[in-house]
Design a protein around this motif. Structure first.
Motif, mmCIF file in Angstrom:
data_model
loop_
_atom_site.group_PDB
_atom_site.id
_atom_site.type_symbol
_atom_site.label_atom_id
_atom_site.label_comp_id
_atom_site.label_asym_id
_atom_site.label_seq_id
_atom_site.Cartn_x
_atom_site.Cartn_y
_atom_site.Cartn_z
ATOM 1 N N LEU A 1 35.774 45.976 43.007
ATOM 2 C CA LEU A 1 35.486 46.610 44.289
ATOM 3 C C LEU A 1 34.786 45.641 45.242
ATOM 4 O O LEU A 1 35.106 45.568 46.429
ATOM 5 C CB LEU A 1 34.627 47.861 44.087
ATOM 6 N N LYS A 2 33.844 44.879 44.705
ATOM 7 C CA LYS A 2 33.121 43.905 45.550
ATOM 8 C C LYS A 2 34.067 42.804 46.047
ATOM 9 O O LYS A 2 33.958 42.356 47.189
ATOM 10 C CB LYS A 2 31.944 43.308 44.782
ATOM 11 N N GLU A 3 35.005 42.374 45.202
ATOM 12 C CA GLU A 3 35.987 41.372 45.619
ATOM 13 C C GLU A 3 36.878 41.922 46.728
ATOM 14 O O GLU A 3 37.151 41.246 47.717
ATOM 15 C CB GLU A 3 36.838 40.924 44.424
ATOM 16 N N LYS A 4 37.331 43.154 46.562
ATOM 17 C CA LYS A 4 38.182 43.783 47.584
ATOM 18 C C LYS A 4 37.383 43.968 48.874
ATOM 19 O O LYS A 4 37.898 43.745 49.966
ATOM 20 C CB LYS A 4 38.704 45.127 47.078
ATOM 21 N N GLN A 5 36.128 44.345 48.746
ATOM 22 C CA GLN A 5 35.282 44.509 49.920
ATOM 23 C C GLN A 5 35.152 43.183 50.683
ATOM 24 O O GLN A 5 35.270 43.147 51.903
ATOM 25 C CB GLN A 5 33.891 45.015 49.511
ATOM 26 N N ALA A 6 34.923 42.100 49.965
ATOM 27 C CA ALA A 6 34.798 40.784 50.601
ATOM 28 C C ALA A 6 36.101 40.396 51.312
ATOM 29 O O ALA A 6 36.074 39.883 52.442
ATOM 30 C CB ALA A 6 34.419 39.732 49.563
ATOM 31 N N LEU A 7 37.235 40.656 50.668
ATOM 32 C CA LEU A 7 38.530 40.355 51.279
ATOM 33 C C LEU A 7 38.723 41.166 52.557
ATOM 34 O O LEU A 7 39.150 40.633 53.593
ATOM 35 C CB LEU A 7 39.659 40.639 50.283
ATOM 36 N N LEU A 8 38.400 42.453 52.501
ATOM 37 C CA LEU A 8 38.557 43.306 53.683
ATOM 38 C C LEU A 8 37.604 42.892 54.804
ATOM 39 O O LEU A 8 37.964 42.941 55.982
ATOM 40 C CB LEU A 8 38.334 44.776 53.304
#
Length: 162
Positions: free
Chosen positions: A134-141
């Protein structure tokens, strides 16, 4: 009624022989009927070759149908591959006002996704490995949101999700 019938036939043909349909459409004169066929073709091609589908949709002569089709297809692509969709949008001769609306829609989708991920991160029952994802996806977004802010002249509605 005739145009709707041709659109239905085009959808059926596109499901069975996309290559032949594309060749056939390229040989037709511009007309409302051809536009409906190209729309059906582009929608079907989207699963296999999004850039080609959008290039085909750009060939629709009716401004309203073309803009709506390109916007819908590009939003679909954006939800699956944001970088490729934004790259396509920035590198094509899409009318500036339509491009701005499309980028605004991308920004809204990104903001919505960030909000959803923030809610997930703040839940108590998230497994550690899920939290990392989730944190990786958040950073990408957040990175995509920043890119969209640069592409849009006015991005007050774009949130960075936290």
């Amino acid at each position: 009624a005739k145009q709707k019938g041709i659109e239905k036939m085009a959808r059926s043909w596109a499901e069975n022989d996309l290559l032949s349909m594309g060749e056939w459409l390229n040989g037709l004169p511009d007309s409302p009927t051809t536009d409906r066929g190209v729309k059906a073709y582009a929608e079907r091609l989207m699963d296999q070759a999004p850039a080609s589908a959008l290039d085909s949709a750009m060939g629709i002569t009716n401004d309203g149908i073309r803009n709506k089709t390109v916007q819908e297809l590009s939003q679909e692509w954006y939800s699956e591959d944001p970088d490729a969709a934004v790259s396509w949008a920035n590198n094509n001769s899409y009318p500036p006002e339509a491009m701005e609306r499309t980028l605004e829609n991308y920004a809204e989708l990104t903001a919505d996704q960030l909000q959803q991920i923030s809610k997930e991160i703040n839940r108590d029952q998230v497994a550690p490995e899920q939290m990392v994802a989730l944190k990786e996806k958040q950073a990408l977004l957040q990175e995509q949101a920043a890119q969209l802010k640069q592409a849009l002249p006015d991005t007050e509605g774009v949130s960075d999700g936290g």
